[in-house]
Design an enzyme around this catalytic site. Structure first.
Site, PDB file in Angstrom:
ATOM      1  N   LYS B 143       6.437 -17.437   5.176  1.00 60.30           N
ATOM      2  CA  LYS B 143       7.467 -18.060   5.576  1.00 60.30           C
ATOM      3  C   LYS B 143       7.866 -18.186   6.880  1.00 60.30           C
ATOM      4  O   LYS B 143       7.668 -17.474   7.564  1.00 60.30           O
ATOM      5  CB  LYS B 143       8.598 -17.045   4.654  1.00 60.30           C
ATOM      6  CG  LYS B 143      10.030 -17.759   4.642  1.00 60.30           C
ATOM      7  CD  LYS B 143      11.084 -16.825   3.906  1.00 60.30           C
ATOM      8  CE  LYS B 143      12.322 -17.584   3.723  1.00 60.30           C
ATOM      9  NZ  LYS B 143      13.415 -16.543   3.010  1.00 60.30           N
ATOM     10  N   SER B 218      15.219 -18.814  -0.841  1.00 56.94           N
ATOM     11  CA  SER B 218      15.204 -19.803   0.319  1.00 56.94           C
ATOM     12  C   SER B 218      13.456 -19.816   0.645  1.00 56.94           C
ATOM     13  O   SER B 218      13.092 -20.592   1.476  1.00 56.94           O
ATOM     14  CB  SER B 218      15.774 -19.064   1.587  1.00 56.94           C
ATOM     15  OG  SER B 218      15.324 -17.699   1.833  1.00 56.94           O
ATOM     16  N   SER B 242      15.618 -14.924  -2.633  1.00 61.12           N
ATOM     17  CA  SER B 242      14.842 -15.850  -1.984  1.00 61.12           C
ATOM     18  C   SER B 242      13.251 -15.756  -1.868  1.00 61.12           C
ATOM     19  O   SER B 242      12.510 -16.698  -1.814  1.00 61.12           O
ATOM     20  CB  SER B 242      15.288 -15.916  -0.613  1.00 61.12           C
ATOM     21  OG  SER B 242      16.292 -16.237  -0.442  1.00 61.12           O
TER      22      SER B 242
END
Lengths: 547, 547
Positions: B143, B218, B242
């Site tokens: 990420k 996310s 997320s």
């Protein structure tokens, strides 16, 4: 309780104070009261011998409550049938009654309930031949901030008097289920934020070992209680040193666990419920041996408290700790030079351990004055709106030691300001961890403060203790030596590093401090509580000559 | 980085966007680029087959990156000499390049560095005969919010472009030391607070399994990355869902650990450093099997991360988990009724487990709409001053999905207000714990959300996921079944419980959602991560027929 901060009564705080005082006095049987001529004069320093000279306790009761027993051996004696629970509980209630009249360490006195409970325990033992648990018949005292059904939980706020709790907090309930008998709650400072035990509800607690010096705090009543042996085991709480400072001041053992080891849920808040300062408060025991501290932890963990308190971590006290000789890091000073007795204690302890074959290495802590700045800001995120509101509710004034803490008037913080302080806290945690790894130690030997117990109201800097709350490392207080003018003369070559250092230096008076207990703080890594308890027991046996 | 929130450049955000886009395109070799005629038309739903049809990967490369391998078996194949690290890393870089052109899931592309590192690993293996660690040669994606030296860590903020990190975050550095090869970072939403992956720096990520539906967020870029098999193992972060939401949207596995298991120190903040909302963010893997999630955890814990990250707890992943048949609690709904495919998945999974002899019990959660209210307030204690300030720094506007989250305009809270919300959070934790104890379950089987992946920007309620962050229970996402209009007709008898329930009901369209991955959330008790990983592997083998 007390959360909405509305006025609760039409009575003045002075009227409430008098009524509360009368209630407390009525809970001490007349036959356990000292005659006026038995009260010590102002120049008596050590109040403990009066428990013998006053004649209220029988020789047997003096023996039961005396230094021959710690909680562990007392529980064993009861389980072996050597004493009944009633004998033990009655003896401690009598001793606590005497202690209270000399030192004012008790708040909610529960002697009658305690003796009744002891009878029930004796009946169970007689009919089943079994104890109800590992603390069957062991008398305990608890810091004011734990709820007991039917008794007040004022935390020293006048706004909360005569509002008895409708339930007992889970932690004491757990210990009661293991057989412990609660004989009283113990005194705290107004606000619970001060290293003192003085409030308008119950007055000031005196140090039974050295009546001219402070009993410390915030678990100051409990420190005095254990030093006078009002009970076999006590419990306090600690967010900046509140178990460790009074343990050190009064010359008893104390244990501040890592957060998540001992349940805190359902105790009596001394601030806004849900307050999230970034420095967690914990509960921990004060008592007469390291093994008693370990017994407390073992009893609590055996009850699987993670099943009722979401903040308790499972799995962190599993397995048997190693039987090892821990590598000892030594922290001598940071920011404020400790008084000569404290410096000597650290020096002698390190030397004794090295002589016994332990590896001893120097440990350089973060700047503890900067740590203190951070903790002051984190403890006042709300500008202390809660304690100020509680005082306003009853009209009582702040006591002098509260006004003297140095952060009573710090302003409230925005979230951004709060988080900037929290980020600085994170920097301290990282610095401490890195130093621990660099040194490669198993435990750290450190001062508890820059002095022994000073005069009342003078323990104003908690930087040697709060740093371990901030880093969440467990710490154990071990009494070691006493202040001695011959060994600990004032430092004539002293050159202050800063204003706080000079202020601390100026507090020292070798003759006044003579006989004050000195203590060591033995710290372990975060969540390494079980191993620390074992390591500390070994170190204590060497330091205090029981090995 | 980005903390002082001063303007950083005279360029417009549109100029920065174009420069950043050019940089990213230049990091894909020309020979790995799709011809315009290979790009899918708007009506293509499943983009994954294009990796085969485009001809960029050889059959061997398709096999290496295909479903035959998870990270565990790929590492074993490299260690056995079946593939070189260069073969494996090159194959995944090519696949990731194709995925990027179809779905836009990558941010900082590191193909050249990755292949160089793979060569080094092959050289080490050739000269020593040994792998450097358990992930030798295994390609990973991360990420956006993890730092890699020399690459930006924008978190989707234009204010942070072209400010390469001067160090790699400790967690990826640890995995690299175990042999993992990082091939790219992956996309996130502006603010990192949205279940989407859309920002002005990198644009919007598409769901490779179902291009009309959202990739979630996310960690949405990472969900898409794993679904397209851009790497063998990915890492996201999770403070409200997320990791789990994108894993579910894209039909891959995901693991949100308990706080304190996996280190977070030194990652790239998307809010104020030191922010203390009361709901902790954690890092966790996304991948292709439960055993890969467990491999990730085992590699991380073997590096003893508590020695460098003060927030990591030692001792909580020790010992071997029990080989048991867990008692399964089933949470079917709270506050918002899940769409028919999700209801069916829970029903079928519970039935399948019961048929396999597992004990299955009903689990009644706290009111999850109230939980959502609390989390919204806790996530906006600062009135979102940080993301608003970051947007202001570059002049970029908030993207539509940020404005649609429903809490963009909530005001900042005082400490007293913040703590009142935190106290309500404590109530949820207690309610959840009490229900868990009442039911007596080992794991809970629950929905991931009230729907499968909906249309982009429509995953606006994280209440089925954020509750487990709030309670800090570990949770694993297991893909199970796909939406099927024949099996999952719209509920014609639907009677909404509330406005949110009606809104969710109205999102459902059986034909549009056809083929959407459905997922289960398998939850364990706090800090019971190691046992949960083992339990989930067993449950997955039964649910997905590999047993």
């Amino acid at each position: 309780m007390g959360v909405d901060q509305e006025p609760v009564t039409k009575k003045t705080w002075q009227e409430l104070q008098a009524a509360k005082e009368a209630e407390r006095n009525a809970r001490i049987p007349e036959e356990w009261k000292l005659r006026p001529d038995q009260l010590p004069s102002e120049d008596v320093v050590d109040l403990r011998p009066i428990v013998k000279s006053c004649g209220i306790l029988s020789p047997a009761e003096l023996a039961i409550t005396g230094e021959e027993y710690d909680a562990t051996s007392l529980a064993a004696a009861i389980a072996a049938g050597k004493f009944t629970a009633v004998e033990v509980v009655t003896a401690f209630c009598k001793r606590a009654a005497v202690g209270q009249q000399l030192c004012n360490m008790l708040t909610e006195i529960m002697f009658a309930d305690a003796i009744q409970r002891a009878k029930e325990l004796d009946d169970i033992f007689a009919s089943t031949g079994k104890v109800v648990g590992p603390l069957h018949g062991v008398p305990m005292t608890w810091k004011e901030c734990f709820h007991f059904k039917g008794y007040d939980s004022t935390n020293g706020y006048m706004s909360r008097v005569f509002q008895p709790a409708d339930r007992t907090s889970p932690l004491p309930a757990l210990l009661q289920a293991a057989g412990a008998v609660v004989i009283s709650k113990t005194n705290v400072p107004q606000t619970m934020l001060v290293a003192e035990a003085h409030n308008n509800v119950f007055g000031r607690t005196r140090n039974p070992v050295h009546a001219r010096l402070t009993c410390g705090g915030s678990s100051g009543g409990e420190g005095a209680s254990q030093a006078f042996r009002c009970s076999a085991l006590g419990v306090g709480t600690d967010v900046g040193g509140s178990v460790r400072i009074p343990a050190a001041c009064n010359g008893v053992y104390g244990y501040k666990p890592s957060f998540g080891v001992i349940p805190m849920a359902g105790y009596s808040y001394s601030g806004w419920p849900g307050s999230n300062t970034g420095v967690p408060a914990v509960s921990g025991p004060l008592g007469h041996s390291v093994r008693d501290l370990a017994l407390f932890a073992a009893v609590v963990r055996a009850a699987e408290p993670w099943r009722f308190d979401p903040a308790v971590a499972p799995g962190v006290m599993e397995g048997e700790p190693a039987a090892r000789r821990p590598v000892v890091g030594v922290m001598r000073a940071s920011g404020i030079a400790p008084h000569p007795p404290v410096r000597r204690a650290i020096r002698e302890a390190a030397a004794k351990l090295a002589a016994a074959g332990f590896e001893v290495r120097e440990f350089a802590p973060p700047d503890l004055l900067a740590v203190r700045d951070i903790s002051e800001q984190l403890f006042t995120l709300d500008g202390l709106s809660y304690p100020k509101g509680e005082c306003a509710r009853s009209g009582e004034p702040p006591v002098p030691s509260v006004l003297a803490i140095g952060f009573w008037d710090l302003p409230a913080k925005t979230q951004e300001e709060a988080w900037a302080w929290n980020a600085r806290k994170g920097g301290v945690q990282k610095e401490m961890l890195d130093e621990w790894q660099r040194v490669g130690c198993d435990v750290v030997l450190a001062p508890v403060g820059p002095h022994t117990a000073p005069r009342p109201g003078e323990w104003t800097s908690d930087h040697y203790t709060v740093v371990w709350n901030m880093c969440d490392y467990p710490a154990i207080i071990v009494p070691f030596t006493h202040a001695d003018p011959a060994l600990d003369p004032a430092d004539v070559e002293f050159k202050p590093m800063n204003a706080a250092d000079k202020k601390n230096h100026d507090l020292y008076d070798p003759e006044l401090f003579k006989g004050a207990p000195v203590a060591l703080q033995i710290v372990g890594p975060r969540l390494g509580d079980k191993q620390l308890l074992k390591d500390a027991e070994l170190l204590d046996s060497i330091l205090n000559g029981t090995a």
